[in-house]
Design a protein around this motif. Structure first.
Motif, PDB file in Angstrom:
ATOM      1  N   ARG A   1     -44.543   2.308  -2.177  1.00  0.00           N
ATOM      2  CA  ARG A   1     -46.023   3.696  -3.110  1.00  0.00           C
ATOM      3  C   ARG A   1     -45.667   4.914  -2.975  1.00  0.00           C
ATOM      4  NH1 ARG A   1     -47.174  -0.007   1.120  1.00  0.00           N
ATOM      5  NH2 ARG A   1     -46.883   1.420   2.918  1.00  0.00           N
ATOM      6  N   ALA A   2     -44.563   5.325  -2.023  1.00  0.00           N
ATOM      7  CA  ALA A   2     -44.548   6.711  -2.871  1.00  0.00           C
ATOM      8  C   ALA A   2     -43.951   6.983  -4.588  1.00  0.00           C
ATOM      9  CB  ALA A   2     -43.734   7.328  -1.826  1.00  0.00           C
ATOM     10  N   ARG A   3     -42.737   6.117  -4.869  1.00  0.00           N
ATOM     11  CA  ARG A   3     -42.477   5.801  -6.255  1.00  0.00           C
ATOM     12  C   ARG A   3     -43.888   6.206  -7.346  1.00  0.00           C
ATOM     13  NH1 ARG A   3     -39.102   7.300  -8.970  1.00  0.00           N
ATOM     14  NH2 ARG A   3     -38.120   5.724  -9.959  1.00  0.00           N
ATOM     15  N   GLU A   4     -44.961   5.053  -7.444  1.00  0.00           N
ATOM     16  CA  GLU A   4     -45.942   5.054  -7.163  1.00  0.00           C
ATOM     17  C   GLU A   4     -46.434   6.478  -7.850  1.00  0.00           C
ATOM     18  OE1 GLU A   4     -48.141   1.363  -6.003  1.00  0.00           O
ATOM     19  OE2 GLU A   4     -46.483   0.180  -7.446  1.00  0.00           O
ATOM     20  N   ALA A   5     -46.443   7.093  -6.069  1.00  0.00           N
ATOM     21  CA  ALA A   5     -46.975   8.838  -6.671  1.00  0.00           C
ATOM     22  C   ALA A   5     -46.577   9.667  -7.519  1.00  0.00           C
ATOM     23  CB  ALA A   5     -48.186   8.873  -5.351  1.00  0.00           C
ATOM     24  N   GLY A   6     -44.979   9.111  -7.720  1.00  0.00           N
ATOM     25  CA  GLY A   6     -44.454  10.115  -8.628  1.00  0.00           C
ATOM     26  C   GLY A   6     -43.209  11.002  -7.667  1.00  0.00           C
ATOM     27  N   THR A   7     -42.863  10.455  -5.902  1.00  0.00           N
ATOM     28  CA  THR A   7     -42.837  11.010  -5.330  1.00  0.00           C
ATOM     29  C   THR A   7     -40.532  10.632  -6.371  1.00  0.00           C
ATOM     30  OG1 THR A   7     -43.094  10.540  -3.014  1.00  0.00           O
ATOM     31  CG2 THR A   7     -41.116  11.352  -3.001  1.00  0.00           C
ATOM     32  N   GLN A   8     -39.375  11.849  -5.861  1.00  0.00           N
ATOM     33  CA  GLN A   8     -38.204  11.594  -6.628  1.00  0.00           C
ATOM     34  C   GLN A   8     -37.399  10.964  -5.567  1.00  0.00           C
ATOM     35  OE1 GLN A   8     -37.151  15.465  -7.545  1.00  0.00           O
ATOM     36  NE2 GLN A   8     -37.109  14.642  -9.994  1.00  0.00           N
ATOM     37  N   ASP A   9     -36.590   9.818  -6.650  1.00  0.00           N
ATOM     38  CA  ASP A   9     -35.803   9.203  -5.774  1.00  0.00           C
ATOM     39  C   ASP A   9     -34.876  10.151  -5.543  1.00  0.00           C
ATOM     40  OD1 ASP A   9     -34.380   8.427  -7.514  1.00  0.00           O
ATOM     41  OD2 ASP A   9     -34.826   6.332  -7.272  1.00  0.00           O
ATOM     42  N   TRP A  10     -33.484   9.405  -4.382  1.00  0.00           N
ATOM     43  CA  TRP A  10     -31.717   9.861  -5.399  1.00  0.00           C
ATOM     44  C   TRP A  10     -31.477  10.368  -6.590  1.00  0.00           C
ATOM     45  CZ3 TRP A  10     -28.623  12.523  -1.929  1.00  0.00           C
ATOM     46  CH2 TRP A  10     -26.995  13.315  -2.183  1.00  0.00           C
ATOM     47  N   ALA A  11     -31.244   9.174  -7.322  1.00  0.00           N
ATOM     48  CA  ALA A  11     -30.729   9.263  -8.452  1.00  0.00           C
ATOM     49  C   ALA A  11     -32.064  10.188  -9.494  1.00  0.00           C
ATOM     50  CB  ALA A  11     -30.667   8.263  -9.404  1.00  0.00           C
ATOM     51  N   ASP A  12     -33.222   9.814  -8.849  1.00  0.00           N
ATOM     52  CA  ASP A  12     -33.799  10.420 -10.085  1.00  0.00           C
ATOM     53  C   ASP A  12     -33.747  12.839  -9.473  1.00  0.00           C
ATOM     54  OD1 ASP A  12     -35.416   8.715 -11.234  1.00  0.00           O
ATOM     55  OD2 ASP A  12     -36.882   8.917  -9.410  1.00  0.00           O
ATOM     56  N   TRP A  13     -33.696  13.031  -8.471  1.00  0.00           N
ATOM     57  CA  TRP A  13     -33.681  14.776  -8.136  1.00  0.00           C
ATOM     58  C   TRP A  13     -31.984  14.857  -8.714  1.00  0.00           C
ATOM     59  CZ3 TRP A  13     -29.967  18.142  -6.142  1.00  0.00           C
ATOM     60  CH2 TRP A  13     -30.771  18.403  -5.654  1.00  0.00           C
ATOM     61  N   TRP A  14     -31.404  14.070  -8.982  1.00  0.00           N
ATOM     62  CA  TRP A  14     -29.803  14.758  -8.817  1.00  0.00           C
ATOM     63  C   TRP A  14     -30.365  14.537 -11.333  1.00  0.00           C
ATOM     64  CZ3 TRP A  14     -26.621  16.988  -7.084  1.00  0.00           C
ATOM     65  CH2 TRP A  14     -26.487  16.943  -6.041  1.00  0.00           C
ATOM     66  N   ARG A  15     -30.833  13.982 -11.331  1.00  0.00           N
ATOM     67  CA  ARG A  15     -30.995  14.032 -12.892  1.00  0.00           C
ATOM     68  C   ARG A  15     -31.788  15.242 -13.140  1.00  0.00           C
ATOM     69  NH1 ARG A  15     -30.871   8.492 -12.754  1.00  0.00           N
ATOM     70  NH2 ARG A  15     -33.128   8.285 -12.642  1.00  0.00           N
ATOM     71  N   THR A  16     -32.804  15.393 -12.640  1.00  0.00           N
ATOM     72  CA  THR A  16     -33.460  16.108 -12.864  1.00  0.00           C
ATOM     73  C   THR A  16     -32.657  17.584 -12.170  1.00  0.00           C
ATOM     74  OG1 THR A  16     -35.375  15.533 -12.006  1.00  0.00           O
ATOM     75  CG2 THR A  16     -35.928  18.002 -11.822  1.00  0.00           C
ATOM     76  N   ALA A  17     -31.580  18.167 -11.437  1.00  0.00           N
ATOM     77  CA  ALA A  17     -30.741  19.216 -10.845  1.00  0.00           C
ATOM     78  C   ALA A  17     -30.620  19.548 -12.486  1.00  0.00           C
ATOM     79  CB  ALA A  17     -30.413  19.015 -10.054  1.00  0.00           C
ATOM     80  N   ALA A  18     -29.599  18.385 -13.572  1.00  0.00           N
ATOM     81  CA  ALA A  18     -28.524  18.001 -14.350  1.00  0.00           C
ATOM     82  C   ALA A  18     -29.812  18.894 -15.123  1.00  0.00           C
ATOM     83  CB  ALA A  18     -28.071  17.060 -14.583  1.00  0.00           C
ATOM     84  N   GLU A  19     -30.436  18.780 -15.602  1.00  0.00           N
ATOM     85  CA  GLU A  19     -31.283  19.755 -16.455  1.00  0.00           C
ATOM     86  C   GLU A  19     -31.755  20.886 -16.600  1.00  0.00           C
ATOM     87  OE1 GLU A  19     -34.528  17.261 -17.178  1.00  0.00           O
ATOM     88  OE2 GLU A  19     -33.563  15.274 -17.433  1.00  0.00           O
ATOM     89  N   ASP A  20     -31.911  21.958 -15.019  1.00  0.00           N
ATOM     90  CA  ASP A  20     -31.876  22.990 -15.227  1.00  0.00           C
ATOM     91  C   ASP A  20     -30.333  23.855 -15.546  1.00  0.00           C
ATOM     92  OD1 ASP A  20     -31.893  25.515 -13.135  1.00  0.00           O
ATOM     93  OD2 ASP A  20     -33.310  24.969 -12.392  1.00  0.00           O
ATOM     94  N   THR A  21     -30.435  24.662 -16.337  1.00  0.00           N
ATOM     95  CA  THR A  21     -29.648  25.166 -16.930  1.00  0.00           C
ATOM     96  C   THR A  21     -28.847  25.755 -15.684  1.00  0.00           C
ATOM     97  OG1 THR A  21     -30.551  27.539 -17.787  1.00  0.00           O
ATOM     98  CG2 THR A  21     -30.138  25.761 -18.743  1.00  0.00           C
ATOM     99  N   ALA A  22     -29.408  26.591 -14.206  1.00  0.00           N
ATOM    100  CA  ALA A  22     -28.600  27.322 -13.329  1.00  0.00           C
ATOM    101  C   ALA A  22     -28.271  26.561 -12.468  1.00  0.00           C
ATOM    102  CB  ALA A  22     -29.945  27.875 -12.125  1.00  0.00           C
ATOM    103  N   LEU A  23     -28.249  24.965 -12.530  1.00  0.00           N
ATOM    104  CA  LEU A  23     -27.161  24.289 -11.941  1.00  0.00           C
ATOM    105  C   LEU A  23     -26.359  23.208 -12.383  1.00  0.00           C
ATOM    106  CD1 LEU A  23     -30.114  22.734  -9.221  1.00  0.00           C
ATOM    107  CD2 LEU A  23     -28.239  24.611  -8.677  1.00  0.00           C
ATOM    108  N   ALA A  24     -26.405  23.057 -13.467  1.00  0.00           N
ATOM    109  CA  ALA A  24     -25.893  22.439 -14.807  1.00  0.00           C
ATOM    110  C   ALA A  24     -24.521  22.390 -14.385  1.00  0.00           C
ATOM    111  CB  ALA A  24     -26.587  22.721 -16.506  1.00  0.00           C
ATOM    112  N   GLY A  25     -24.437  23.401 -14.520  1.00  0.00           N
ATOM    113  CA  GLY A  25     -22.063  23.737 -13.763  1.00  0.00           C
ATOM    114  C   GLY A  25     -22.039  23.277 -12.667  1.00  0.00           C
ATOM    115  N   PRO A  26     -22.311  23.354 -11.584  1.00  0.00           N
ATOM    116  CA  PRO A  26     -22.739  22.854 -10.080  1.00  0.00           C
ATOM    117  C   PRO A  26     -22.336  21.380 -10.144  1.00  0.00           C
ATOM    118  CG  PRO A  26     -23.806  25.020 -10.368  1.00  0.00           C
ATOM    119  CD  PRO A  26     -23.703  24.305 -11.964  1.00  0.00           C
ATOM    120  N   VAL A  27     -23.697  20.795 -11.010  1.00  0.00           N
ATOM    121  CA  VAL A  27     -23.812  19.344 -11.421  1.00  0.00           C
ATOM    122  C   VAL A  27     -22.733  18.793 -11.324  1.00  0.00           C
ATOM    123  CG1 VAL A  27     -25.176  18.050 -11.984  1.00  0.00           C
ATOM    124  CG2 VAL A  27     -26.056  19.653 -11.361  1.00  0.00           C
ATOM    125  N   ALA A  28     -22.093  19.155 -12.408  1.00  0.00           N
ATOM    126  CA  ALA A  28     -21.154  18.772 -13.283  1.00  0.00           C
ATOM    127  C   ALA A  28     -20.182  18.417 -12.766  1.00  0.00           C
ATOM    128  CB  ALA A  28     -20.461  19.023 -14.864  1.00  0.00           C
TER     129      ALA A  28
END
Length: 258
Positions: free
Chosen positions: A178-205
């Motif tokens: 139910r929370a996912r349907e409302a737009g809540t991020q799970d673990w994998a989604d959160w990391w995908r979003t972090a990888a798209e942030d230019t300030a975090l792309a290096g640390p994520v890699a």
């Protein structure tokens, strides 16, 4: 984008991490409260804290707000979470962060203090295998002062109650859906979003290089044990007393008193 933070907005990234974790742990704040209650009861309101496998510093954040005279050392290996933690606490002189692998027998040499009043950790040590955790508990006994307290809140299912465990698992999966349907991020989604942030792309890699990609299931090597196992292992490691002090159906918090 849903539930994202602007580039280098460390406070927003901290809140985003908390929301993602709460998707898995709806009682997360309750366990933090119980943890800090135990700290105050056993070592007082001015603790020197070791925030073990600290992530973004969620425990330190709550501890420093509750205890104005506390100091905290956060230890983690994840470069992304440490980047967020250091950014979030950039103006806070009471907390320092150390990059270290808890499986390294020499990791305690990197700590800024020789002993601590409290070692605190939550939802992190299940990444370790049982023999690694046993060795870690022995090292923690050497880090805590006499009378110091260790608290580990983590996944600690009781294998003696399979039907209760299965019902609880199904209930939480339905809540998460139910929370996912409302737009809540799970673990994998959160990391995908972090990888798209230019300030975090290096640390994520770098994080992906160390631990693997979360989308591939990077908890594969960890193990969970019952609360009784943790208590027995802590006593064998040199703690004078150890027992569970909080629990839900699938999680528990074990306290070890040096």
């Amino acid at each position: 984008m849903t539930d994202t933070a602007s580039v280098a907005d460390w406070q927003a990234w901290q809140r985003s991490w908390d929301r993602q974790q709460e998707w898995y742990l709806p009682d997360r704040e309750e366990r933090f409260r119980a943890m800090l209650d135990a700290v105050e009861a056993l070592v007082g309101p001015e603790p020197r804290i070791l925030d073990l496998a600290c992530g973004t510093g969620s425990i330190s954040d709550r501890a420093l707000r509750r205890f104005p005279k506390a100091v905290s050392t956060g230890v983690d290996l994840d470069p992304t979470l440490l980047t967020i933690a250091r950014g979030h606490f950039t103006a806070e002189s009471r907390v320092t962060f150390v990059s270290a692998d808890l499986r390294d027998p020499e990791w305690t040499r990197r700590l800024p203090h020789r002993s601590y009043d409290a070692v605190l950790t939550a939802t992190a040590l299940h990444w370790l295998r049982s023999e690694e955790l046993t060795a870690l508990y022995g090292r923690l006994a050497g880090v805590l002062r006499d009378g110091g307290v260790f608290l580990n809140a983590d996944h600690m299912p009781d294998p003696a109650t399979p039907r209760i465990n299965a019902a609880d698992h199904a209930f939480h999966k339905a809540c998460q859906a139910r929370a996912r349907e409302a737009g809540t991020q799970d673990w994998a989604d959160w990391w995908r979003t972090a990888a798209e942030d230019t300030a975090l792309a290096g640390p994520v890699a770098e994080r992906f290089r160390i631990f693997g990609n979360p989308a591939d299931g990077d908890h594969a090597d960890g193990e969970v044990q019952s609360a009784d196992w943790h208590a027995r292992t802590l006593r064998a490691a040199g703690f004078a007393e150890a027992r569970p002090v909080w629990c839900s159906v699938s999680d528990a918090m074990v306290l070890g008193l040096k």
